[in-house]
Design a protein around this motif. Structure first.
Motif, mmCIF file in Angstrom:
data_model
loop_
_atom_site.group_PDB
_atom_site.id
_atom_site.type_symbol
_atom_site.label_atom_id
_atom_site.label_comp_id
_atom_site.label_asym_id
_atom_site.label_seq_id
_atom_site.Cartn_x
_atom_site.Cartn_y
_atom_site.Cartn_z
ATOM 1 N N LEU A 41 0.816 -1.214 0.000
ATOM 2 C CA LEU A 41 0.000 0.000 0.000
ATOM 3 C C LEU A 41 0.850 1.266 0.000
ATOM 4 O O LEU A 41 0.478 2.276 0.594
ATOM 5 N N VAL B 27 -7.508 0.454 0.216
ATOM 6 C CA VAL B 27 -6.744 0.400 1.465
ATOM 7 C C VAL B 27 -7.541 -0.319 2.544
ATOM 8 O O VAL B 27 -7.020 -1.220 3.227
ATOM 9 N N CYS C 171 -4.397 7.126 1.222
ATOM 10 C CA CYS C 171 -4.005 5.926 1.961
ATOM 11 C C CYS C 171 -4.084 6.167 3.464
ATOM 12 O O CYS C 171 -4.606 5.335 4.209
#
Length: 204
Positions: free
Chosen positions: A72, A101, A188
Motif C-alpha cells: 500500500l 486500502v 491511503c
C-alpha cells in the motif's frame, strides 16, 4: 529489489542486502523505541508509509507483538489508481484508493487492537503533512507532531483540486519529487484512519 542489487553489483562490485518487509518493520520498531515522546506509552500501533509498502507494527508492553508489510505504498497506489499525475485528481480515484486500502487491511488478518488510542506514524508522507501544517500555522515543525484526521482530509481536498505545478507553487513545504504521489499518500492515510476508527496520528 533483486534487479537493483544486480545493477549495484555490476557498477561497484559490492553486494547489496535487500531487507524483507518483516526486517524493515523490525528496524522501524527498534527506531521508534528511541523516541523520548513514546517512553510513557507501552502500547501503540505504528505504521510506516513508504513508496511501495505500508508497514504495521503492534507494540504492547514495549515489545513487538505483530508486524506485517502490505503493498500500500504511495507510489504503488498512485501508479495503479491515479490516471493523470499532472492534473487534478478526480474524487472517484481518491475514493477507489481509500476503498482498496480498507479492503487490503481487512483481508490482511493482522491482529489490529479493538481500540487504537495511540497511532504512531513514520515516513516521508507524514513528515510532509506535518511540515505543510506547521508552515501554514506559523509554528515550528517540532511543535506539530500531532495531526488530526480532519486536517488530513481538508489537505487532501485542497491538493486534489490542484494540478501538479499548482501544488508545488501552493505548498513550499511539499517536495517537488513527492507532489505527484501526495494525493495517493493522503488517501491511503485516510483509508487507514477510517479503518482503525482513529481521529489523530503522532508523527515520530
Amino acid at each position: 529489489g533483486s534487479e537493483f542489487a544486480k545493477c549495484v553489483r555490476t557498477a561497484t562490485g559490492h553486494d547489496l542486502a535487500i531487507l524483507s518487509g518483516e526486517e524493515e518493520a523490525t528496524g522501524i520498531a527498534v527506531g521508534l523505541a528511541t523516541d523520548p515522546a513514546l517512553t510513557g506509552k507501552p502500547d501503540f500501533l505504528a505504521c510506516d508509509l513508504g513508496g511501495g509498502s505500508l508497514e504495521l507494527i503492534l507494540v504492547e508492553n514495549r515489545a513487538v507483538q505483530a508486524k506485517t508489510s502490505l503493498p500500500l505504498g504511495a507510489i504503488r497506489l498512485a501508479e495503479r489508481f491515479v490516471s493523470e499525475v499532472m492534473s487534478s485528481v478526480p474524487s472517484e480515484e481518491i475514493d477507489a484508493i481509500e476503498l482498496h486500502v480498507r479492503e487490503t487491511l481487512a483481508s490482511s488478518n493482522y491482529p489490529f487492537p479493538s481500540i487504537v488510542n495511540d497511532l504512531v506514524v513514520t515516513g516521508g508522507s507524514f513528515v510532509t503533512v506535518r511540515a505543510i501544517l506547521a508552515e501554514r500555522n506559523s509554528i515550528p515543525f517540532c511543535d506539530r507532531s500531532l495531526v488530526r484526521q480532519c486536517e488530513i482530509a481538508e489537505l487532501l481536498v485542497e491538493i486534489t483540486q490542484l494540478t501538479l505545478p499548482q501544488r508545488i507553487e501552493r505548498f513550499p513545504a511539499l517536495p517537488p519529487n513527492r507532489a505527484d504521489v501526495m494525493p495517493a499518500a493522503l488517501a491511503c492515510i485516510l483509508g487507514l484512519l477510517d479503518y482503525l476508527d482513529a481521529n489523530k496520528v503522532y508523527n515520530s
